[in-house]
Design an enzyme around this catalytic site. Sequence first.
Site, PDB file in Angstrom:
ATOM      1  N   GLN A  25      -6.195   8.090   4.528  1.00 39.78           N
ATOM      2  CA  GLN A  25      -5.157   8.068   5.562  1.00 39.78           C
ATOM      3  C   GLN A  25      -3.763   7.923   4.966  1.00 39.78           C
ATOM      4  O   GLN A  25      -2.781   8.328   5.578  1.00 39.78           O
ATOM      5  CB  GLN A  25      -5.428   6.911   6.529  1.00 39.78           C
ATOM      6  N   ARG A  26      -3.666   7.338   3.791  1.00 36.92           N
ATOM      7  CA  ARG A  26      -2.347   7.092   3.220  1.00 36.92           C
ATOM      8  C   ARG A  26      -2.048   7.941   1.987  1.00 36.92           C
ATOM      9  O   ARG A  26      -0.919   7.920   1.501  1.00 36.92           O
ATOM     10  CB  ARG A  26      -2.190   5.616   2.877  1.00 36.92           C
TER      11      ARG A  26
ATOM     12  N   GLY B 191       0.820  -1.215   0.000  1.00 34.83           N
ATOM     13  CA  GLY B 191       0.000   0.000   0.000  1.00 34.83           C
ATOM     14  C   GLY B 191       0.847   1.255   0.000  1.00 34.83           C
ATOM     15  O   GLY B 191       1.837   1.342   0.741  1.00 34.83           O
TER      16      GLY B 191
ATOM     17  N   MET C  55      -7.775   2.573   9.790  1.00 37.26           N
ATOM     18  CA  MET C  55      -7.021   1.407   9.351  1.00 37.26           C
ATOM     19  C   MET C  55      -6.231   0.802  10.503  1.00 37.26           C
ATOM     20  O   MET C  55      -5.801   1.501  11.419  1.00 37.26           O
ATOM     21  CB  MET C  55      -6.077   1.781   8.210  1.00 37.26           C
ATOM     22  N   GLY C  56      -6.020  -0.506  10.431  1.00 36.15           N
ATOM     23  CA  GLY C  56      -5.264  -1.220  11.445  1.00 36.15           C
ATOM     24  C   GLY C  56      -5.837  -2.599  11.649  1.00 36.15           C
ATOM     25  O   GLY C  56      -6.826  -2.761  12.356  1.00 36.15           O
ATOM     26  N   ARG C  57      -5.238  -3.605  10.992  1.00 32.38           N
ATOM     27  CA  ARG C  57      -5.775  -4.973  11.073  1.00 32.38           C
ATOM     28  C   ARG C  57      -5.529  -5.567  12.449  1.00 32.38           C
ATOM     29  O   ARG C  57      -6.433  -6.068  13.095  1.00 32.38           O
ATOM     30  CB  ARG C  57      -5.134  -5.844   9.994  1.00 32.38           C
TER      31      ARG C  57
ATOM     32  N   ASP D   9       0.873   1.700   8.909  1.00 34.28           N
ATOM     33  CA  ASP D   9       0.448   0.908  10.069  1.00 34.28           C
ATOM     34  C   ASP D   9       1.454   0.944  11.212  1.00 34.28           C
ATOM     35  O   ASP D   9       1.115   0.587  12.340  1.00 34.28           O
ATOM     36  CB  ASP D   9       0.212  -0.546   9.657  1.00 34.28           C
TER      37      ASP D   9
ATOM     38  N   THR E 268       5.243   1.999   5.852  1.00 33.85           N
ATOM     39  CA  THR E 268       3.883   1.556   6.158  1.00 33.85           C
ATOM     40  C   THR E 268       3.208   2.555   7.086  1.00 33.85           C
ATOM     41  O   THR E 268       3.820   3.006   8.062  1.00 33.85           O
ATOM     42  CB  THR E 268       3.833   0.155   6.799  1.00 33.85           C
TER      43      THR E 268
ATOM     44  N   GLU F 277     -10.236  -0.940  12.341  1.00 39.68           N
ATOM     45  CA  GLU F 277     -10.955  -1.861  11.466  1.00 39.68           C
ATOM     46  C   GLU F 277     -10.819  -3.300  11.935  1.00 39.68           C
ATOM     47  O   GLU F 277     -11.675  -4.145  11.682  1.00 39.68           O
ATOM     48  CB  GLU F 277     -10.430  -1.745  10.034  1.00 39.68           C
TER      49      GLU F 277
END
Length: 405
Positions: free
Chosen positions: A298-299, A12, A186-188, A142, A140, A243
């Site tokens: 966000q990205r 990403g 976002m954030g798995r 993340d 990233t 998320e």
Amino acid sequence: MKKNAIVGQSGGPTAVINASLYGIIKEGMAHDEIDRVYGMINGIEGFMSGNYMDLSNDLTAEELELLKLTPAAYLGSCRYKLPDDLSSPFYPALFEKFRVMDIGYFFYIGGNDSMDTVSKLSRYAAHHQSDIRFIGIPKTIDNDLVLTDHTPGYGSAAKYVADTVREIVLDASVYQQKSVTIIELMGRHAGWLTAASAMARKFEGDNPVLIYLPESDFNFEQFASDVDSALQKRSSIIICVSEGLSDSNGKFICEYADEARLDTFGHKMLTGSGKMLENFVRDRFGVKVRSIELNVSQRCSGMLASAVDIEESVQAGIKGVKTALEGITGMMIAFKRTADSPYTMECVTVDVNEVCNKEKLFPYEWISKNGTDVTDDFLTYALPLIQGEPERKMEGGRPVYLYRK
């Protein structure tokens, strides 16, 4: 003997991934040991199809400066998993392409899966006595790569989250009736981006009043109690959620509504946690409620990029080139924080094999005891990363970015 360098981008994009590319090109062109700097179009996958460009010749000095401030991946990206079996015919085919192009230096800008690529290529090269140096440049939003204080891309994404949530807080405060706004971020598995919403607050007790990270087990009844308590104190409440929220059994909240699909790496594609909780709050409390998913903004928001993040991303690219020229391979560039106030850091190298296929979660000690907030230690950590506004080139009220022809 002069050799050529090649660089690719994978995974990403971020608002500053091209700043690292800028650093690699700029530093690569400054050394006599490097003849040309090639760019893989759409990463390893595109390169195997013959798609690449000569970055050292195709970009003017002005375009190179524009590249530094351009969001998204200028070279294009891919999500291509290299074979686990290093005896696969894929590898000799790839290294033959490297031989034909006289490649001596390989740089890959990306996250966890991209570091896995660097790991496999460097191990294959070592086994077959190839002298190509392989270096990973982290990227990233993340912020979940291990062995680095933070990752290029996180500061800008965190700044976007903090600033956008602050504006949503203002918008939600204009009405008198009870209302709940749920913002999905976002954030798995790692809650770094959702935690950044705490920086939106202007004073103690300000919105967002509830922040839920995937590192804490989510319970619907406890959530209902938290919302009820918050609504007793104010008419408008903002809730920020990752998320990847899951319950004590590891089931994602979004899976309560529908089965999550898998991406090419076997990762569950998570969407809908905010919408799921929106419906829950509406049914339980009967108040005005909406959910907002910030998603790819966000990205890709270059206009809210952090100047600190941009400059650190450039330094990561520069350090990558210097490291390769020193004869080092199989490493990732990492950030080592040397002070908090004033904030300082330095670029170091870490073994890429110790980075790939691992995940840095948000520290449990930075999560409040009730699991609905983050501590001041996180703010000390994150605030330096979102500082500064880069000087942008504007045209007609819009930012000027570099587009690949």
